[in-house]
Design an enzyme around this catalytic site. Structure first.
Site, PDB file in Angstrom:
ATOM      1  N   LYS A   1      38.018  16.576  35.820  1.00 31.12           N
ATOM      2  CA  LYS A   1      37.479  15.736  34.757  1.00 31.12           C
ATOM      3  C   LYS A   1      38.381  15.876  33.547  1.00 31.12           C
ATOM      4  CE  LYS A   1      33.484  14.921  31.822  1.00 31.12           C
ATOM      5  NZ  LYS A   1      32.069  15.145  31.598  1.00 31.12           N
TER       6      LYS A   1
ATOM      7  N   LYS B   1      37.761  12.005  37.607  1.00 32.92           N
ATOM      8  CA  LYS B   1      37.155  11.179  36.561  1.00 32.92           C
ATOM      9  C   LYS B   1      38.050  11.191  35.332  1.00 32.92           C
ATOM     10  CE  LYS B   1      33.246  11.304  33.465  1.00 32.92           C
ATOM     11  NZ  LYS B   1      32.206  12.100  32.932  1.00 32.92           N
TER      12      LYS B   1
HETATM   13  C1  PBG Z   1      28.688  14.669  30.296  1.00 35.53           C
HETATM   14  C2  PBG Z   1      29.313  13.434  30.829  1.00 35.53           C
HETATM   15  C3  PBG Z   1      30.148  12.506  30.192  1.00 35.53           C
HETATM   16  C4  PBG Z   1      30.349  11.468  31.103  1.00 35.53           C
HETATM   17  C5  PBG Z   1      29.662  11.800  32.263  1.00 35.53           C
HETATM   18  N1  PBG Z   1      29.034  13.024  32.069  1.00 35.53           N
HETATM   19  C6  PBG Z   1      30.689  12.472  28.814  1.00 35.53           C
HETATM   20  C7  PBG Z   1      31.684  13.444  28.370  1.00 35.53           C
HETATM   21  O1  PBG Z   1      32.169  14.300  29.103  1.00 35.53           O
HETATM   22  O2  PBG Z   1      31.980  13.385  27.169  1.00 35.53           O
HETATM   23  C8  PBG Z   1      31.149  10.224  30.858  1.00 35.53           C
HETATM   24  C9  PBG Z   1      30.772   9.045  31.694  1.00 35.53           C
HETATM   25  C10 PBG Z   1      31.276   7.733  31.211  1.00 35.53           C
HETATM   26  O3  PBG Z   1      32.071   7.624  30.262  1.00 35.53           O
HETATM   27  O4  PBG Z   1      30.853   6.739  31.815  1.00 35.53           O
HETATM   28  N2  PBG Z   1      29.566  15.676  29.970  1.00 35.53           N
END
Ligand code: PBG
Length: 327
Positions: free
Chosen positions: A194, A247
């Site tokens: 991520k 992601k």
């Molecule tokens: C929680 C999380 C996030 C997203 C999914 N789970 C936000 C982040 O990490 O700031 C992002 C999903 C999206 O942008 O559609 N941490």
């Protein structure tokens, strides 16, 4: 002209093009994000994500019905709690917003597959994904809270948990806690690679989870890195992850390809809020065909090697696949 190979022979009409598709998709590989707001009754459109809604616990079944109608049988839940504090207590409360939503859905639609996003950023008053020590997120203290949160989701009836916090060791911590409580069979989908991405903007506005100071680069990955993604996946697999994830999706297709080649676990990709919003906004400006770009973007993720996709377009894509416009 004498040409032995004429690749155009296999492009001559729709029937032969469909026959020769190298990438096959199915609605079974689609996961739809659902936002549940504890302070809401009914349904409210999300301004930052045109076409998406916030649901109250009382109306979250409407989101599920729409999925099932479209042929989407998997959802991932995100919660907006009524109260936040420094340590994210509402994330693991037995009557927390996600826990309530799971129970409501499972009562009516026991077969709808519920994945929960396990993270603290929506539940902490500072918006970081863990417990702070000064201005830093304390990794090891956070693990205990994440494990508690995951357990409470599973106890409420979640089918799978998906930690998205990017703390070191979270998969092992969650696995151990679930096992201790008799949930050996509940899978973990790890947000393994991520990235600290600017594409999360609309989500943070929708989930009220933007950090109140600093950013997430101390725990999420540096977009410059490729080998680190392999390492993160390897660690999560060692710790017991059942599914790995990359992601965002579209700017990280190379990473999806590499991780899916390197590991034999099912691979998920997340087409995040900014990717969705860009398609929506560009289409609204009359510059692209929304339907075709939606199809092409999703298809590219599967072609890169993903086996499943979390996307705000899940319902529309399921219909496109059924019609044969893709997959
Ligand atoms: C929680 C999380 C996030 C997203 C999914 N789970 C936000 C982040 O990490 O700031 C992002 C999903 C999206 O942008 O559609 N941490």
């Amino acid at each position: 002209m004498e040409l032995i190979q004429r690749p155009r022979r296999l492009r001559g009409n729709d029937a032969v093009r469909r026959l020769c598709r190298e990438t096959r998709m199915s609605p079974d590989g689609l996961i739809y994000p659902i936002f549940v707001d504890e302070t809401l009754r009914g349904v409210r459109p999300i301004e930052a994500l045109p076409g998406q809604n916030h649901y109250g616990v009382d109306s979250v079944c409407q989101a599920v019905e729409a999925c099932l109608e479209a042929g989407v049988n998997h959802g991932i839940l995100f919660g907006l709690p009524a109260t936040k504090d420094a340590v994210g207590t509402s994330a693991w409360a037995e009557d927390g917003v996600v826990q309530q939503a799971i129970r409501a859905i499972k009562q009516k639609y026991p077969d709808f597959y519920i994945i929960t996003d396990v993270c603290l950023c929506e539940y902490t008053d500072h918006g970081h994904c863990g417990i702070l020590c000064g201005h830093e997120v304390d990794n090891d203290k956070t693990l205990k809270v994440l494990a508690k949160t995951a357990l409470s989701h599973v106890q409420a009836g979640a089918d799978m948990v998906a930690p998205s916090d990017m703390m070191d060791g979270r998969v092992a911590a969650i696995r151990a806690t679930l096992d201790e409580h008799g949930h050996q069979t509940t899978p973990i989908m790890a947000y393994s690679a991520k990235y600290a991405s600017a594409f999360y903007g609309p989500f943070r506005s929708a989930a009220g989870s933007a950090p109140s100071f600093g950013d997430r680069r101390g725990y999420q990955m540096d977009p410059h890195n490729r080998k680190e993604a392999l390492k993160e996946c390897a660690l999560d697999i060692e710790e017991g992850a059942d599914i790995i994830m990359v992601k965002p999706a579209l700017s990280y297709l190379d990473v999806i390809r590499e991780c899916s080649d390197a590991y034999d676990l099912p691979m998920c990709a997340y087409q995040v809020s900014g990717e969705y919003a860009m398609i929506k906004a560009t289409a609204a400006a009359g510059l692209i065909n929304e339907y075709k770009v939606m199809c092409e973007a999703a298809l590219s993720v599967f072609r890169a090697g993903a086996n499943m996709l979390i996307t705000y377009f899940a319902k529309e894509l399921a219909q496109a696949i059924r019609k044969g416009d893709i997959g």
